[in-house]
Design a protein around this motif. Sequence first.
Motif, PDB file in Angstrom:
ATOM      1  N   GLY A 169      -4.970   2.729  -4.105  1.00 31.28           N
ATOM      2  CA  GLY A 169      -4.794   2.615  -2.793  1.00 31.28           C
ATOM      3  C   GLY A 169      -5.886   1.384  -2.279  1.00 31.28           C
ATOM      4  O   GLY A 169      -5.081   0.307  -1.533  1.00 31.28           O
ATOM      5  N   ARG A 170      -6.999   1.533  -2.617  1.00 29.72           N
ATOM      6  CA  ARG A 170      -7.997   0.459  -1.914  1.00 29.72           C
ATOM      7  C   ARG A 170      -7.735  -0.820  -2.624  1.00 29.72           C
ATOM      8  O   ARG A 170      -7.984  -1.753  -1.717  1.00 29.72           O
ATOM      9  N   VAL A 171      -7.204  -0.971  -3.951  1.00 29.75           N
ATOM     10  CA  VAL A 171      -7.201  -2.232  -4.355  1.00 29.75           C
ATOM     11  C   VAL A 171      -5.865  -3.100  -3.815  1.00 29.75           C
ATOM     12  O   VAL A 171      -5.850  -4.046  -3.433  1.00 29.75           O
ATOM     13  N   ALA A 172      -4.776  -2.062  -3.357  1.00 26.59           N
ATOM     14  CA  ALA A 172      -3.572  -2.653  -2.807  1.00 26.59           C
ATOM     15  C   ALA A 172      -3.976  -3.006  -1.336  1.00 26.59           C
ATOM     16  O   ALA A 172      -3.483  -3.912  -0.847  1.00 26.59           O
ATOM     17  N   LEU A 206       0.815  -1.155   0.033  1.00 29.28           N
ATOM     18  CA  LEU A 206      -0.051  -0.033   0.061  1.00 29.28           C
ATOM     19  C   LEU A 206       0.842   1.388  -0.068  1.00 29.28           C
ATOM     20  O   LEU A 206       0.667   2.285  -0.809  1.00 29.28           O
ATOM     21  N   GLY A 207       2.012   1.514   0.873  1.00 33.20           N
ATOM     22  CA  GLY A 207       2.685   2.397   0.906  1.00 33.20           C
ATOM     23  C   GLY A 207       3.550   2.625  -0.541  1.00 33.20           C
ATOM     24  O   GLY A 207       3.643   3.677  -1.007  1.00 33.20           O
ATOM     25  N   LEU A 208       3.915   1.492  -1.076  1.00 31.95           N
ATOM     26  CA  LEU A 208       4.523   1.596  -2.348  1.00 31.95           C
ATOM     27  C   LEU A 208       3.693   2.152  -3.488  1.00 31.95           C
ATOM     28  O   LEU A 208       4.128   2.938  -4.243  1.00 31.95           O
ATOM     29  N   VAL A 209       2.518   1.611  -3.500  1.00 30.82           N
ATOM     30  CA  VAL A 209       1.482   2.203  -4.436  1.00 30.82           C
ATOM     31  C   VAL A 209       1.409   3.542  -4.326  1.00 30.82           C
ATOM     32  O   VAL A 209       1.281   4.250  -5.524  1.00 30.82           O
ATOM     33  N   LEU A 210       0.944   4.011  -3.246  1.00 27.13           N
ATOM     34  CA  LEU A 210       0.788   5.585  -2.803  1.00 27.13           C
ATOM     35  C   LEU A 210       1.795   6.283  -3.245  1.00 27.13           C
ATOM     36  O   LEU A 210       1.659   7.439  -3.917  1.00 27.13           O
TER      37      LEU A 210
END
Length: 240
Positions: A201-204, A133-137
Amino acid sequence: MTTLIKLEILRVLRNRRYLIFTIVMPVGLYLLMVSAYSGVDTLGGVSVKAYFMVTMATLGTVSASMNTNATRIALERKSGWARQLRLTALPGYGYVVAKIAATAASTLPAIVVTFAVGRAEGVSLSASTWLLLGLVLWVGGFVFAALGVALGYSAGPDSLQPIVMIVYMALLMLGGTYFQFTGSMAAFAKWTPMALYNQLGRVAQAGGPVSGGELAAILAYAAAFAALASFLYRRDRREA
């Protein structure tokens, strides 16, 4: 160019405006929204606390890109600092790269602090999910870093602030930062850049699949904002 990147990162992290808009405001709004939605169990398919943790982390990222980066670029153009750098051995693209790199670095504290507050509020994820999640954001924030550079070259500091605020508020409202649209408006809003960013973010967070259309749309926004930033930067060089 490495020296300039380090300097830009230090300047951003020492900026009070950065601390307020990128860390203090998202955390404050997160606590406020969680309290306001205390009677609601889920939003967007996840818990209310998890939903607003993502949207406030993305809010901090976009704030770093637009309220901090765009304004500083406009001021440096007016003061002649950007023109002075062009007279050095710095490559023509070095200034823009340094700004984007500084923005990317400045978004990490916003994400980490918001995650810490979300965890304290009871959001529970596996270690791998937190990292993903952190990486995606963080990676998704590059889209808005490019937009911030483009805005910084779009106008002078005197007229830039209202432009930035209009774009910023439109992104947040349409992106589902504070609430979700329904009906025909939802069908339009879900394709705006902030809504797509929050959706990633929600997908991750939930571990679901990313649709090809959503991924293509966010990549198209990234390419468009980068192209716009490049065009406005070249225009500024010609006019200097």
